[in-house]
Design a protein around this motif. Structure first.
Motif, PDB file in Angstrom:
ATOM      1  N   GLY A   1       6.600   5.845  -8.231  1.00  0.00           N
ATOM      2  CA  GLY A   1       5.955   5.438  -6.875  1.00  0.00           C
ATOM      3  C   GLY A   1       5.759   3.820  -6.759  1.00  0.00           C
ATOM      4  O   GLY A   1       6.865   3.189  -6.826  1.00  0.00           O
ATOM      5  N   SER A   2       4.718   3.326  -6.608  1.00  0.00           N
ATOM      6  CA  SER A   2       4.611   1.904  -6.266  1.00  0.00           C
ATOM      7  C   SER A   2       4.583   0.903  -7.575  1.00  0.00           C
ATOM      8  O   SER A   2       4.911  -0.149  -7.370  1.00  0.00           O
ATOM      9  N   GLY A   3       4.602   1.644  -8.601  1.00  0.00           N
ATOM     10  CA  GLY A   3       4.741   1.242  -9.933  1.00  0.00           C
ATOM     11  C   GLY A   3       3.550   0.591 -10.697  1.00  0.00           C
ATOM     12  O   GLY A   3       3.516  -0.378 -11.366  1.00  0.00           O
ATOM     13  N   THR A   4       2.525   1.358 -10.454  1.00  0.00           N
ATOM     14  CA  THR A   4       1.212   0.814 -11.125  1.00  0.00           C
ATOM     15  C   THR A   4       1.415   1.084 -12.852  1.00  0.00           C
ATOM     16  O   THR A   4       1.011  -0.187 -13.424  1.00  0.00           O
ATOM     17  N   THR A   5       2.145   1.833 -13.222  1.00  0.00           N
ATOM     18  CA  THR A   5       2.299   1.962 -14.648  1.00  0.00           C
ATOM     19  C   THR A   5       3.337   0.827 -15.011  1.00  0.00           C
ATOM     20  O   THR A   5       3.106   0.086 -16.179  1.00  0.00           O
TER      21      THR A   5
ATOM     22  N   SER B   1       0.970  -1.193  -0.211  1.00  0.00           N
ATOM     23  CA  SER B   1      -0.012   0.160  -0.153  1.00  0.00           C
ATOM     24  C   SER B   1       0.911   0.984  -0.075  1.00  0.00           C
ATOM     25  O   SER B   1       1.696   1.497   0.897  1.00  0.00           O
ATOM     26  N   TYR B   2       0.572   2.185  -1.033  1.00  0.00           N
ATOM     27  CA  TYR B   2       1.655   3.262  -0.994  1.00  0.00           C
ATOM     28  C   TYR B   2       0.631   4.493  -1.449  1.00  0.00           C
ATOM     29  O   TYR B   2      -0.414   4.278  -1.937  1.00  0.00           O
ATOM     30  N   PRO B   3       0.913   5.695  -0.804  1.00  0.00           N
ATOM     31  CA  PRO B   3       0.142   6.649  -0.988  1.00  0.00           C
ATOM     32  C   PRO B   3      -0.184   7.244  -2.362  1.00  0.00           C
ATOM     33  O   PRO B   3       0.830   7.076  -3.165  1.00  0.00           O
TER      34      PRO B   3
ATOM     35  N   MET C   1      -1.955   5.919  -4.979  1.00  0.00           N
ATOM     36  CA  MET C   1      -1.649   5.117  -6.132  1.00  0.00           C
ATOM     37  C   MET C   1      -2.561   5.391  -7.381  1.00  0.00           C
ATOM     38  O   MET C   1      -3.758   5.818  -7.070  1.00  0.00           O
ATOM     39  N   MET C   2      -2.204   5.328  -8.433  1.00  0.00           N
ATOM     40  CA  MET C   2      -3.073   5.314  -9.514  1.00  0.00           C
ATOM     41  C   MET C   2      -4.086   4.240  -9.953  1.00  0.00           C
ATOM     42  O   MET C   2      -3.853   3.103  -9.106  1.00  0.00           O
ATOM     43  N   VAL C   3      -5.100   4.340 -10.562  1.00  0.00           N
ATOM     44  CA  VAL C   3      -5.930   3.228 -10.838  1.00  0.00           C
ATOM     45  C   VAL C   3      -5.418   2.346 -11.870  1.00  0.00           C
ATOM     46  O   VAL C   3      -5.223   2.829 -13.067  1.00  0.00           O
TER      47      VAL C   3
ATOM     48  N   THR D   1      11.755   6.051 -12.409  1.00  0.00           N
ATOM     49  CA  THR D   1      12.498   6.461 -11.515  1.00  0.00           C
ATOM     50  C   THR D   1      11.488   7.116 -10.530  1.00  0.00           C
ATOM     51  O   THR D   1      10.712   7.488 -10.524  1.00  0.00           O
ATOM     52  N   ASP D   2      12.343   7.238  -9.308  1.00  0.00           N
ATOM     53  CA  ASP D   2      11.623   7.889  -8.297  1.00  0.00           C
ATOM     54  C   ASP D   2      12.787   8.257  -7.073  1.00  0.00           C
ATOM     55  O   ASP D   2      13.566   7.667  -7.092  1.00  0.00           O
ATOM     56  N   ILE D   3      12.364   9.259  -6.240  1.00  0.00           N
ATOM     57  CA  ILE D   3      13.392   9.801  -5.387  1.00  0.00           C
ATOM     58  C   ILE D   3      13.127   9.079  -3.898  1.00  0.00           C
ATOM     59  O   ILE D   3      14.076   9.060  -3.143  1.00  0.00           O
TER      60      ILE D   3
ATOM     61  N   GLN E   1      16.146   7.889  -8.253  1.00  0.00           N
ATOM     62  CA  GLN E   1      17.000   9.337  -9.004  1.00  0.00           C
ATOM     63  C   GLN E   1      15.918  10.452  -8.731  1.00  0.00           C
ATOM     64  O   GLN E   1      14.691  10.402  -8.810  1.00  0.00           O
ATOM     65  N   ASP E   2      16.510  11.564  -8.503  1.00  0.00           N
ATOM     66  CA  ASP E   2      15.772  13.020  -8.513  1.00  0.00           C
ATOM     67  C   ASP E   2      15.642  13.392  -9.963  1.00  0.00           C
ATOM     68  O   ASP E   2      16.541  13.566 -10.684  1.00  0.00           O
ATOM     69  N   VAL E   3      14.138  13.694 -10.325  1.00  0.00           N
ATOM     70  CA  VAL E   3      13.816  14.308 -11.676  1.00  0.00           C
ATOM     71  C   VAL E   3      14.719  15.535 -12.248  1.00  0.00           C
ATOM     72  O   VAL E   3      14.885  15.793 -13.101  1.00  0.00           O
TER      73      VAL E   3
HETATM   74  C1  LIG Z   1       1.687  10.459  -6.880  1.00  0.00           C
HETATM   75  S1  LIG Z   1       3.082   9.582  -6.481  1.00  0.00           S
HETATM   76  C2  LIG Z   1       3.080   8.385  -7.742  1.00  0.00           C
HETATM   77  C3  LIG Z   1       2.154   7.206  -7.459  1.00  0.00           C
HETATM   78  C4  LIG Z   1       2.344   6.053  -8.478  1.00  0.00           C
HETATM   79  N1  LIG Z   1       1.788   6.678  -9.763  1.00  0.00           N
HETATM   80  C5  LIG Z   1       1.569   4.774  -8.018  1.00  0.00           C
HETATM   81  O1  LIG Z   1       0.540   4.606  -8.547  1.00  0.00           O
HETATM   82  O2  LIG Z   1       1.855   4.261  -7.085  1.00  0.00           O
HETATM   83  C6  LIG Z   1       4.597  10.722  -6.914  1.00  0.00           C
HETATM   84  C7  LIG Z   1       5.696  10.245  -6.610  1.00  0.00           C
HETATM   85  O3  LIG Z   1       6.598  11.196  -6.769  1.00  0.00           O
HETATM   86  C8  LIG Z   1       7.671  10.968  -6.261  1.00  0.00           C
HETATM   87  N2  LIG Z   1       8.778  12.187  -6.278  1.00  0.00           N
HETATM   88  C9  LIG Z   1       8.718  13.404  -5.574  1.00  0.00           C
HETATM   89  N3  LIG Z   1       9.590  14.420  -5.806  1.00  0.00           N
HETATM   90  C10 LIG Z   1      10.193  13.494  -6.765  1.00  0.00           C
HETATM   91  C11 LIG Z   1      11.525  14.037  -7.460  1.00  0.00           C
HETATM   92  N4  LIG Z   1      11.985  15.293  -7.114  1.00  0.00           N
HETATM   93  N5  LIG Z   1      12.171  13.048  -8.115  1.00  0.00           N
HETATM   94  C12 LIG Z   1      11.714  11.700  -8.300  1.00  0.00           C
HETATM   95  N6  LIG Z   1      10.385  11.271  -7.684  1.00  0.00           N
HETATM   96  C13 LIG Z   1       9.860  12.055  -6.896  1.00  0.00           C
HETATM   97  C14 LIG Z   1       7.304  10.670  -4.873  1.00  0.00           C
HETATM   98  O4  LIG Z   1       8.506   9.783  -4.125  1.00  0.00           O
HETATM   99  C15 LIG Z   1       6.332   9.769  -5.179  1.00  0.00           C
HETATM  100  O5  LIG Z   1       6.390   8.381  -5.267  1.00  0.00           O
END
Ligand SMILES: C[S@@+](CC[C@H](N)C(=O)[O-])C[C@H]1O[C@@H](n2cnc3c(N)ncnc32)[C@H](O)[C@@H]1O
Length: 452
Positions: free
Chosen positions: A80-84, A47-49, A51-53, A98-100, A254-256
């Motif tokens: 995020g949790s990797g829905t895509t 469970s991750y905050p 998450m997309m459908v 990528t995600d931070i 990775q940070d975007v």
């Molecule tokens: C809305 S969530 C993605 C949820 C994902 N679509 C899912 O279904 O689980 C946004 C994500 O952006 C990431 N994030 C925030 N700032 C970031 C950055 N500077 N670089 C990379 N990822 C970042 C957060 O850690 C979070 O996992």
């Protein structure tokens, strides 16, 4: 490489619009996915905050693929949790995410790891045996806040689980177990489950916290059945070879906003859902992940996690988009002439809250500066689908859909379509004023101009 603005043939834009319009004309709530979404197989591991459908992202991919049959690879910069990822795997597409947040990357790795069910069952039996035969009451872990967030009997139970997982030799199996432990940590810590923030429970509730070993074993069995379900889906689709996915998957912590090399691999399609505002006042992904991450062996987290990222419960959130408010107003000054919607929102918030103005400015400036990086991973002419929510600052709604569209148009991207949908299942922090209006979200479909 120079880019040119190449307008889509009118027919192509109108084909997508007509198709999407026809879905909504038949059912106004089509994109709400009422009764048509179920969090199952790999989408149910963690469970991750926010998450997309999954079904919705899958359908978007299919619609865009129908429009451009050459699509075979997908990129998600905020994975995020990797829905895509889960939906890309089902379709046999290559994937880059990528995600931070190291927890997000761990979740994605587990989703994409080999589906060796028989071997996994044997390893689960071994793990259960190790847990049962460990009679030690030693607490062989220490981190800031251990005694605040875990009562002694929970610490002992979680240490037993951790020792048993560390004995497993195969990284793919260890990571599967770590993910189960993450869920166990969240369920047995002293933080309330009603919020993503770390917020201590009432004392009488703390005393009744469940036994971590029981919680772990229950979730382990559930995740095994989700794994079996995942394998059945992939066998039916022909997207597996000897238990491994045919998709090539690349995941990076990775940070975007990190600089991107000039010759990076480009992907056919970008599907993502970025944060809706700075993490600390919208959805604190980092705080949510802080306690689980303390219990996982860092060697099993993807790549090398910079020490400062796990330093305290707000480190990840401060490193995310809009996490630093330093010079925020100056940093965002140029946006006033770039995006009329940003300017209007800025002016409205400026009469209400100075701090809010800084939050808006630093987030949008960070988002804008990440766009050239994100676009560099997308092939010329590639489609993008951004799932977005509009947060509130000082009672003013921030129209992220309009602002992002204007920022992308300033980078010669083309608007294709906008889907507006009611959020039914997405868990958003209801008592957080910042997200009061998040009962709706928008999917912004855009297209990158052609490379020359
Ligand atoms: C809305 S969530 C993605 C949820 C994902 N679509 C899912 O279904 O689980 C946004 C994500 O952006 C990431 N994030 C925030 N700032 C970031 C950055 N500077 N670089 C990379 N990822 C970042 C957060 O850690 C979070 O996992």
């Amino acid at each position: 490489m120079q880019r040119t603005k190449e307008t889509l043939p009118y027919q192509q834009i109108s084909d997508i619009s007509l198709h999407l319009d026809s879905l909504v004309s038949l059912d106004k709530q089509y994109w709400a996915f009422k009764g048509r979404s179920r969090r199952n197989h790999c989408h149910a591991f963690i469970s991750y905050p926010a998450m997309m459908v999954p079904e919705m992202q899958g359908e978007l991919i299919d619609i865009l693929k129908r429009q451009d049959p050459s699509i075979n690879s997908i990129f998600d910069p905020f994975v995020g949790s990797g829905t895509t990822l889960g939906e890309a795997l089902i379709r046999g597409f290559d994937f880059f995410g990528t995600d931070i947040n190291p927890l997000a990357i761990l979740s994605c790795e587990v989703k994409a790891s080999p589906l060796f069910i028989d071997a996994l069952k044997i390893k689960i039996n071994d793990l259960k045996h190790s847990i049962q035969s460990d009679n030690s009451t030693e607490v062989d872990i220490s981190f800031f806040g251990l005694n605040k967030w875990f009562i002694p009997r929970v610490q002992i139970g979680l240490c037993k689980l951790r020792r048993a997982i560390k004995q497993e030799r195969q990284p793919w199996a260890r990571r599967f177990f770590w993910l189960v432990l993450c869920d166990t940590v969240r369920k047995t810590c002293n933080s309330r489950s009603s919020t993503y923030k770390l917020h201590i429970k009432q004392e009488e509730i703390i005393e009744n916290v469940s036994n971590p070993i029981e919680v772990f074993l229950k979730k382990l069995d559930k995740n095994l059945s989700f794994r079996v379900e995942q394998k059945q889906i992939h066998e039916k689709n022909g997207s597996l070879k000897s238990g491994r996915f045919i998709s090539k998957v690349d995941l990076k912590l990775q940070d975007v906003n990190q600089p991107v090399a000039s010759n990076v691999k480009q992907y056919d399609l970008m599907i993502t859902s970025p944060p809706y505002g700075d993490n600390s006042t919208t959805v604190p992904y980092g705080q949510y992940s802080y306690l689980p991450l303390q219990w996982i062996d860092t060697e099993d987290l993807r790549a090398i996690v910079p020490k400062n990222l796990l330093k305290n419960s707000s480190s990840i959130d401060s490193a995310g988009l809009g996490g630093s408010r330093k010079d925020a107003l100056k940093k965002a000054e140029y946006l006033l002439s770039l995006s009329p919607s940003f300017k209007e929102t800025y002016n409205n918030i400026s009469t209400k809250t100075k701090d809010g103005l800084k939050r808006l400015s630093s987030f949008i400036a960070d988002l804008d500066s990440s766009l050239p990086n994100i676009l560099s991973y997308l092939k010329g002419g590639g489609y993008m689908a951004w799932t977005l929510g509009n947060r509130n600052i000082g009672g003013v709604e921030v129209p992220l859909n309009k602002i992002l569209r204007e920022l992308l148009e300033a980078k010669e991207c083309e608007f294709i379509y906008e889907i507006n949908r009611d959020i039914l299942g997405k868990r958003m922090p209801a008592r957080n004023n910042a997200s009061k209006t998040m009962t709706k979200e928008t999917v912004l479909v855009m297209r990158k101009c052609q490379n020359e």
